[in-house]
Design a protein around this motif. Structure first.
Motif, PDB file in Angstrom:
ATOM      1  N   GLU A  65     -12.258  16.998 -42.310  1.00 24.18           N
ATOM      2  CA  GLU A  65     -12.634  17.951 -41.245  1.00 24.18           C
ATOM      3  C   GLU A  65     -12.483  17.314 -39.866  1.00 24.18           C
ATOM      4  O   GLU A  65     -13.081  17.765 -38.892  1.00 24.18           O
ATOM      5  CB  GLU A  65     -14.062  18.450 -41.462  1.00 24.18           C
ATOM      6  CG  GLU A  65     -14.220  19.348 -42.677  1.00 24.18           C
ATOM      7  CD  GLU A  65     -13.467  20.687 -42.558  1.00 24.18           C
ATOM      8  OE1 GLU A  65     -13.260  21.167 -41.429  1.00 24.18           O
ATOM      9  OE2 GLU A  65     -13.088  21.230 -43.614  1.00 24.18           O
ATOM     10  N   LEU A  91     -21.181  18.267 -45.025  1.00 25.16           N
ATOM     11  CA  LEU A  91     -20.412  18.895 -43.932  1.00 25.16           C
ATOM     12  C   LEU A  91     -21.245  19.974 -43.242  1.00 25.16           C
ATOM     13  O   LEU A  91     -21.261  20.080 -42.011  1.00 25.16           O
ATOM     14  CB  LEU A  91     -19.128  19.532 -44.464  1.00 25.16           C
ATOM     15  CG  LEU A  91     -18.003  18.598 -44.875  1.00 25.16           C
ATOM     16  CD1 LEU A  91     -16.805  19.412 -45.345  1.00 25.16           C
ATOM     17  CD2 LEU A  91     -17.604  17.686 -43.717  1.00 25.16           C
ATOM     18  N   LEU A 141     -13.974  21.270 -38.580  1.00 28.92           N
ATOM     19  CA  LEU A 141     -15.437  21.369 -38.436  1.00 28.92           C
ATOM     20  C   LEU A 141     -16.036  20.194 -37.669  1.00 28.92           C
ATOM     21  O   LEU A 141     -17.006  20.358 -36.938  1.00 28.92           O
ATOM     22  CB  LEU A 141     -16.083  21.388 -39.827  1.00 28.92           C
ATOM     23  CG  LEU A 141     -16.464  22.711 -40.463  1.00 28.92           C
ATOM     24  CD1 LEU A 141     -17.149  22.463 -41.791  1.00 28.92           C
ATOM     25  CD2 LEU A 141     -17.345  23.534 -39.527  1.00 28.92           C
ATOM     26  N   LEU A 142     -15.457  18.992 -37.867  1.00 32.00           N
ATOM     27  CA  LEU A 142     -16.030  17.795 -37.238  1.00 32.00           C
ATOM     28  C   LEU A 142     -15.032  17.115 -36.296  1.00 32.00           C
ATOM     29  O   LEU A 142     -15.152  15.909 -36.037  1.00 32.00           O
ATOM     30  CB  LEU A 142     -16.486  16.805 -38.324  1.00 32.00           C
ATOM     31  CG  LEU A 142     -17.593  17.287 -39.278  1.00 32.00           C
ATOM     32  CD1 LEU A 142     -17.890  16.238 -40.353  1.00 32.00           C
ATOM     33  CD2 LEU A 142     -18.882  17.623 -38.522  1.00 32.00           C
ATOM     34  N   LYS A 159     -15.790  14.374 -33.451  1.00 30.00           N
ATOM     35  CA  LYS A 159     -17.160  13.900 -33.694  1.00 30.00           C
ATOM     36  C   LYS A 159     -17.098  12.473 -34.241  1.00 30.00           C
ATOM     37  O   LYS A 159     -16.314  12.180 -35.150  1.00 30.00           O
ATOM     38  CB  LYS A 159     -17.877  14.772 -34.738  1.00 30.00           C
ATOM     39  CG  LYS A 159     -17.951  16.249 -34.368  1.00 30.00           C
ATOM     40  CD  LYS A 159     -19.004  16.533 -33.340  1.00 30.00           C
ATOM     41  CE  LYS A 159     -19.178  18.023 -33.128  1.00 30.00           C
ATOM     42  NZ  LYS A 159     -19.803  18.359 -31.865  1.00 30.00           N
ATOM     43  N   SER A 198     -22.379  19.492 -39.348  1.00 32.16           N
ATOM     44  CA  SER A 198     -21.679  20.364 -38.398  1.00 32.16           C
ATOM     45  C   SER A 198     -22.637  21.379 -37.764  1.00 32.16           C
ATOM     46  O   SER A 198     -23.793  21.503 -38.163  1.00 32.16           O
ATOM     47  CB  SER A 198     -20.555  21.103 -39.117  1.00 32.16           C
ATOM     48  OG  SER A 198     -21.111  22.075 -39.979  1.00 32.16           O
ATOM     49  N   ASP A 199     -22.083  22.158 -36.838  1.00 35.41           N
ATOM     50  CA  ASP A 199     -22.881  23.192 -36.168  1.00 35.41           C
ATOM     51  C   ASP A 199     -23.221  24.356 -37.090  1.00 35.41           C
ATOM     52  O   ASP A 199     -24.007  25.235 -36.722  1.00 35.41           O
ATOM     53  CB  ASP A 199     -22.131  23.712 -34.927  1.00 35.41           C
ATOM     54  CG  ASP A 199     -22.048  22.648 -33.852  1.00 35.41           C
ATOM     55  OD1 ASP A 199     -22.835  21.680 -33.923  1.00 35.41           O
ATOM     56  OD2 ASP A 199     -21.192  22.760 -32.956  1.00 35.41           O
TER      57      ASP A 199
END
Ligand SMILES: NC(=O)c1ccc[n+]([C@@H]2O[C@H](COP(=O)([O-])OP(=O)(O)OC[C@H]3O[C@@H](n4cnc5c(N)ncnc54)[C@H](O)[C@@H]3O)[C@@H](O)[C@H]2O)c1
Length: 252
Positions: free
Chosen positions: A32, A226, A4-5, A8, A230-231
């Motif tokens: 993530e 999270l 997820l990340l 980043k 996240s997006d």
């Protein structure tokens, strides 16, 4: 390990020890795939921060403009771009969490608001110029901003200022696709929480009254962090999301 990340760069401010809310959020973000940058207040908190295996660790006392400027200059130099910030910082003088609210001193009022609310404004100002790909900023609040929680006192006032700041910051930073949100957490036994006179009562009352009939965990907060980092929350900004087993919806 999730993704997820992944790729980043996430700055997490306010790790004191393994009980800290920030600790659980770091763990969740690391799982993530995030590159984690941690800040700690002073040498006393450094050993705790060092245990998390973060990519970088910087000292930053949030009451110092110089520390804040140095922090973002260092992050820019090392990473170029920042994608997320987690602000887990608050403080009030002990006597202001022990005495009746009416006895809060001028200095104690200003101190709590400075460290617990203004700090988010200063952090957003520093972060926005290196969040050039957009991103997400989150902070931690408590429902003592909305209702009287005896003993929470000046922190309730500071959290109200923090939540309103979230909305104004969300407006200012939105054009850069930077989202700003708050998590309103149920009680968690941390060093800061122990400073609140009635904390034991607060902790015992929630599972009795809340719909989910249990206290919340670091993992519950990590999961919501999270989502916000996240997006998955790409269309969400200026919100205060309660992670409190639903306690805040109850009238009795
Ligand atoms: N524990 C709870 O029940 C609860 C509930 C809702 C919200 N929160 C909020 O969560 C956030 C994190 O607190 P926590 O409960 O994990 O406690 P904690 O004591 O583990 O973390 C508080 C952090 O604030 C940092 N801090 C204080 N003054 C600072 C300064 N001048 N410069 C830099 N850092 C400073 C401390 O070093 C510490 O790392 C706080 O905003 C708190 O109000 C906590």
């Amino acid at each position: 390990m999730g993704t997820l990340l992944s790729n980043k760069n996430i700055l997490v401010m306010g790790v004191r020890n393994k009980w800290s809310i920030a600790w659980g959020i770091v763990k969740a973000a690391q799982n993530e795939g995030a590159n984690i940058i941690i800040t700690y207040q002073s040498e006393r908190e450094k050993p705790g921060a060092e245990q998390l295996g973060a990519d970088s660790i910087f000292q930053c006392d949030i009451s110092s403009d110089e520390d804040i400027n140095n922090l973002f200059a260092s992050i820019k130099e090392k990473y170029g771009v920042l994608h997320g910030v987690v602000h887990c910082i608050a403080h009030a003088n002990t006597e202001d969490l022990q005495n009746d609210f009416v006895y809060t001193s001028r200095e104690g009022f200003a101190h709590a608001l400075d460290i617990s609310a203004y700090s988010l404004v200063a952090v957003c100002r520093g972060a926005k110029d290196i969040m050039t790909e957009g991103g997400s900023i989150i902070t931690l609040t408590y429902m003592g901003s909305e209702k009287v929680i005896p003993g929470y006192n000046i922190m309730g006032v500071a959290k109200a200022a923090l939540e309103t700041s979230v909305r104004y910051l969300a407006y200012d930073l939105g054009s850069g696709n930077i989202r700003v949100n708050a998590i309103s957490a149920g009680p968690i036994k941390t060093l800061s929480a122990k400073g609140v006179k009635n904390f034991g009562t607060i902790l015992d009352t929630l599972p009795e009254k809340a719909p989910l009939k249990r206290n919340i965990t670091q993992e519950d907060l990590g999961n919501t962090a999270l989502y916000l980092l996240s997006d998955l929350s790409s269309g969400v900004t200026g919100e205060v999301i309660h992670v409190d087993s639903g306690y805040n919806i109850m009238g009795l």
